[in-house]
Design a protein around this motif. Structure first.
Motif, PDB file in Angstrom:
ATOM      1  N   PHE A  15       0.812  -1.215   0.000  1.00  0.00           N
ATOM      2  CA  PHE A  15       0.000   0.000   0.000  1.00  0.00           C
ATOM      3  C   PHE A  15       0.849   1.270   0.000  1.00  0.00           C
ATOM      4  CE2 PHE A  15      -3.690  -2.371   2.268  1.00  0.00           C
ATOM      5  CZ  PHE A  15      -4.062  -2.928   1.056  1.00  0.00           C
ATOM      6  N   ALA A  16       2.164   1.131   0.082  1.00  0.00           N
ATOM      7  CA  ALA A  16       3.026   2.307   0.094  1.00  0.00           C
ATOM      8  C   ALA A  16       2.910   3.051  -1.230  1.00  0.00           C
ATOM      9  CB  ALA A  16       4.472   1.897   0.352  1.00  0.00           C
ATOM     10  N   MET A  17       2.709   4.377  -1.174  1.00  0.00           N
ATOM     11  CA  MET A  17       2.471   5.140  -2.399  1.00  0.00           C
ATOM     12  C   MET A  17       3.739   5.281  -3.227  1.00  0.00           C
ATOM     13  SD  MET A  17      -0.298   8.102  -1.439  1.00  0.00           S
ATOM     14  CE  MET A  17       0.585   8.769  -0.030  1.00  0.00           C
ATOM     15  N   GLY A  18       4.818   5.731  -2.616  1.00  0.00           N
ATOM     16  CA  GLY A  18       6.069   5.874  -3.349  1.00  0.00           C
ATOM     17  C   GLY A  18       5.997   6.930  -4.438  1.00  0.00           C
ATOM     18  N   PRO A  19       7.118   7.201  -5.108  1.00  0.00           N
ATOM     19  CA  PRO A  19       7.121   8.130  -6.240  1.00  0.00           C
ATOM     20  C   PRO A  19       6.344   7.538  -7.413  1.00  0.00           C
ATOM     21  CG  PRO A  19       9.245   7.041  -6.040  1.00  0.00           C
ATOM     22  CD  PRO A  19       8.448   6.630  -4.849  1.00  0.00           C
ATOM     23  N   GLY A  20       5.728   8.390  -8.223  1.00  0.00           N
ATOM     24  CA  GLY A  20       4.945   7.889  -9.358  1.00  0.00           C
ATOM     25  C   GLY A  20       4.569   9.009 -10.307  1.00  0.00           C
ATOM     26  N   GLY A  21       3.725   8.688 -11.276  1.00  0.00           N
ATOM     27  CA  GLY A  21       3.338   9.666 -12.288  1.00  0.00           C
ATOM     28  C   GLY A  21       4.504  10.068 -13.163  1.00  0.00           C
ATOM     29  N   PHE A  22       5.412   9.117 -13.455  1.00  0.00           N
ATOM     30  CA  PHE A  22       6.630   9.417 -14.210  1.00  0.00           C
ATOM     31  C   PHE A  22       6.310   9.981 -15.598  1.00  0.00           C
ATOM     32  CE2 PHE A  22       8.223   5.577 -11.700  1.00  0.00           C
ATOM     33  CZ  PHE A  22       8.705   6.367 -10.662  1.00  0.00           C
ATOM     34  N   VAL A  23       7.053  11.019 -15.974  1.00  0.00           N
ATOM     35  CA  VAL A  23       6.855  11.632 -17.287  1.00  0.00           C
ATOM     36  C   VAL A  23       8.184  12.191 -17.784  1.00  0.00           C
ATOM     37  CG1 VAL A  23       6.250  13.914 -16.342  1.00  0.00           C
ATOM     38  CG2 VAL A  23       5.358  13.234 -18.581  1.00  0.00           C
ATOM     39  N   ASP A  24       8.365  12.155 -19.082  1.00  0.00           N
ATOM     40  CA  ASP A  24       9.541  12.745 -19.733  1.00  0.00           C
ATOM     41  C   ASP A  24       9.224  14.196 -20.051  1.00  0.00           C
ATOM     42  OD1 ASP A  24      11.546  13.612 -21.399  1.00  0.00           O
ATOM     43  OD2 ASP A  24      11.301  12.032 -22.896  1.00  0.00           O
ATOM     44  N   PHE A  25       9.952  15.113 -19.425  1.00  0.00           N
ATOM     45  CA  PHE A  25       9.781  16.535 -19.714  1.00  0.00           C
ATOM     46  C   PHE A  25      11.140  17.132 -20.051  1.00  0.00           C
ATOM     47  CE2 PHE A  25       9.366  21.008 -17.946  1.00  0.00           C
ATOM     48  CZ  PHE A  25       8.720  21.497 -19.066  1.00  0.00           C
TER      49      PHE A  25
END
Length: 458
Positions: A15-25
Motif C-alpha cells: 500500500f506504500a504510495m512511493g514516487p509515481g506519475g513518471f513523465v519525460d519533460f
C-alpha cells in the motif's frame, strides 16, 4: 539515489504510495511524491543522487486528507499537473522545470473548493482537459471541455457537454489530438476528437444507437486506436480509429457466450482474446485491419478449467509503438478475490510465437504486476518466487532469458518490494520499490545494448 520518503506509518508494503506519475519533460524524468502526512511535491531526476531534486513542494492542507499531486502531462515546453494548496484547493499548475517557474495556472473553481480535472492531454503545445462539476439542480455531473496554454487568460472552456451525457474515463491520444467517448444517458455512444480548438472539437462517428453501450479496452498501437464496445445483450464489437471519421470502423463482433479483450495490433492485424464462459478457455484471435473474419491463432492452456471457478482474464498489456511483439499477463480467477494463477505471455501473432515466459506473477488481489515493454526484446514486470517474494524481473522475450532483476526487499521487510510504474527515460528504466528504508523509493536500472546492466540504486 536519494531516500525520498521517511519510513511508512502504514507498515503495509503493497500500500506504500512511493514516487509515481513518471513523465519525460525536456529529456528529464519528472515525477510526483505524495507523503503520508499530506505533503506533496514535484521532483525531477537525472538518475544520480545529486541530480534528484525537488522542484516544488506543497504543504498539507486542512482536513482529513490532502488531494494527491497527480496527472503530470508534458507539452514540449511546459509540464502541467494538478496539485492542492490551502487558498485555491486542488487546481491546475504548470512548471518549466524550475522552482521559480512552477505556478498556479488558474483557479478554475474559485476559492478553496477543489476542481475535478480529468483527461489531461497534450495537443501539441496546448493542454486539453475535462472539468467535471456536480450539478445539484439535476443531481448529476456536468462535463466541460477546457484548454490551456499555461496562462490564466489562455485557460478557457471550449465546450459544455451539459448534464445529459456521460464522458467515459477512457480516452486515447491520436497524433496531437485527444479521442474521447460521449454517451447519451438514454441513447447513442459516439467517438469525439479535439485538437484544443473549437473548430477542431468534433464528433467523429456515432458508434452505436444504445442505450447501455459502453466502451472498454482502449489500446493505442502506433497511429491506430483499437477499442471495444460492450452492449447490454452481451455482444462485444471490435473497432479501430485513425482519428478521422472515415478511418473509424467496426472490424468484428463477438457473441455473448464469451468475453472479448483487446490486446493491440501487429502488422496488418488486430489481436484480441476471447474466453468461453462455459469451457473457461482463452483463445487468441487475429482480425484483419483491412476487413475480414476473425481467425483463431492459438488456445491458451488452463490447468484449472475443470476445477470449478477458473476464468482466465487479461490483466495487463504492453507493446513498443510499432513493435512486432505483444506482451500480456493472464490471471486465472477463483472463487475468492485472489487469482489461482498469473502468467506472462508474449506473442508475435503466430501460434509458434505465442510463448509463456513466467508464472506466477503476483498472486495478490491487492497488487497487480505491472508489465512494461522497453523494446521488442526487453520487458520489465514483477513476479513471485518462494525464495524472494514479489520482485522486479526482466525478459528478452524467451523463457530462458527471463530472470530476476534484483531481490530488493529483505525478508524482515515482508519479503516483497512490490515494484510499480516501470518507465524508460533515456538509458534508464525507473520504478518505485519498497526497500530497507521501510517505504517505496525511486529505483533505476541502466540499459546497455540489448541486455540490462543491473545498476540498481535507491
Amino acid at each position: 539515489m536519494k531516500t525520498l520518503l521517511p519510513p511508512s506509518e502504514l507498515g503495509i508494503p503493497r500500500f506504500a504510495m512511493g514516487p509515481g506519475g513518471f513523465v519525460d519533460f525536456k529529456g528529464t524524468l519528472h515525477f510526483a511524491v505524495n507523503f503520508e502526512d499530506g505533503r506533496r511535491a514535484l521532483w525531477r531526476s537525472t538518475g544520480t543522487d545529486a541530480g534528484t531534486t525537488e522542484v516544488k513542494g506543497f504543504p498539507a492542507t486542512a482536513g482529513t486528507s490532502t488531494p494527491l499531486l497527480s496527472q503530470l502531462t508534458a507539452t514540449p515546453t511546459q509540464l502541467f499537473f494538478q496539485a492542492p494548496d490551502a487558498a485555491h484547493g486542488n487546481e491546475l499548475w504548470v512548471s518549466d522545470g524550475t522552482t521559480a517557474g512552477t505556478r498556479l495556472v488558474k483557479d478554475v473553481t474559485p476559492g478553496a473548493e477543489d476542481s475535478y480535472l480529468t483527461h489531461l492531454t497534450a495537443a501539441g503545445s496546448t493542454l486539453v482537459f475535462f472539468r467535471e462539476v456536480f450539478d445539484a439542480t439535476v443531481f448529476t455531473t456536468r462535463y466541460e471541455l477546457w484548454k490551456s496554454d499555461g496562462t490564466t487568460a489562455g485557460t478557457v472552456r471550449l465546450r459544455d457537454f451539459g448534464t445529459t451525457v456521460d464522458v467515459s474515463y477512457l480516452d486515447a491520444k491520436s497524433g496531437n489530438a485527444l479521442l474521447f467517448f460521449v454517451r447519451e444517458l438514454e441513447g447513442a455512444t459516439s467517438l469525439w476528437r479535439t485538437d484544443g480548438t473549437a473548430a477542431g472539437t468534433v464528433q467523429l462517428k456515432r458508434l452505436d444507437a444504445g442505450p447501455d453501450t459502453y466502451p472498454n479496452d482502449v489500446r493505442t498501437s502506433g497511429a491506430l486506436t483499437l477499442f471495444k464496445l460492450d452492449e447490454s445483450s452481451g455482444l462485444s464489437e471490435l473497432w479501430k480509429s485513425d482519428g478521422t471519421a472515415g478511418g473509424t470502423l467496426r472490424l468484428a463482433s463477438f457473441g455473448a457466450t464469451r468475453s472479448m479483450r483487446v490486446l493491440g495490433a501487429l502488422g496488418g492485424y488486430a489481436y484480441v482474446t476471447t474466453t468461453s464462459y462455459s469451457t473457461q478457455y482463452m483463445v487468441l484471435y487475429r482480425v484483419p485491419l483491412a476487413g475480414g473474419n476473425p481467425e483463431p491463432v492459438v488456445t491458451l492452456p488452463n490447468d484449472y478449467a475443470s476445477q470449478g471457478e477458473a476464468f482466465p482474464y487479461i490483466d495487463a498489456v504492453s507493446q513498443v509503438p510499432g513493435g512486432s511483439r505483444l506482451y500480456f499477463s493472464v490471471a486465472i480467477g477463483s472463487n475468492g478475490p485472489a487469482p489461482r494463477d498469473t502468467q506472462l505471455w508474449v506473442t508475435n501473432g503466430t501460434a509458434g510465437g505465442t510463448t509463456l515466459l513466467r508464472r506466477p506473477l503476483s498472486l495478490s488481489d491487492e497488487y497487480g504486476s505491472p508489465v512494461y515493454a522497453v523494446t521488442d526484446s526487453l520487458v520489465f514486470f514483477s513476479a513471485y518466487d518462494t525464495a524472494t517474494g514479489i520482485e522486479p524481473w526482466v525478459s528478452n522475450g524467451t523463457p530462458s532469458g527471463t530472470r530476476l532483476l534484483k531481490n530488493i526487499a529483505a525478508p524482515a521487510q515482508g519479503g516483497s518490494s512490490y515494484p510499480r510504474e516501470f518507465f524508460r527515460q533515456g538509458s534508464r528504466v525507473y520504478f518505485s520499490a519498497y526497500d530497507d528504508t521501510l517505504n517505496a523509493q525511486l529505483w533505476s536500472s541502466v540499459l546497455g545494448g540489448t541486455c540490462l546492466a543491473p545498476e540498481d540504486a535507491q
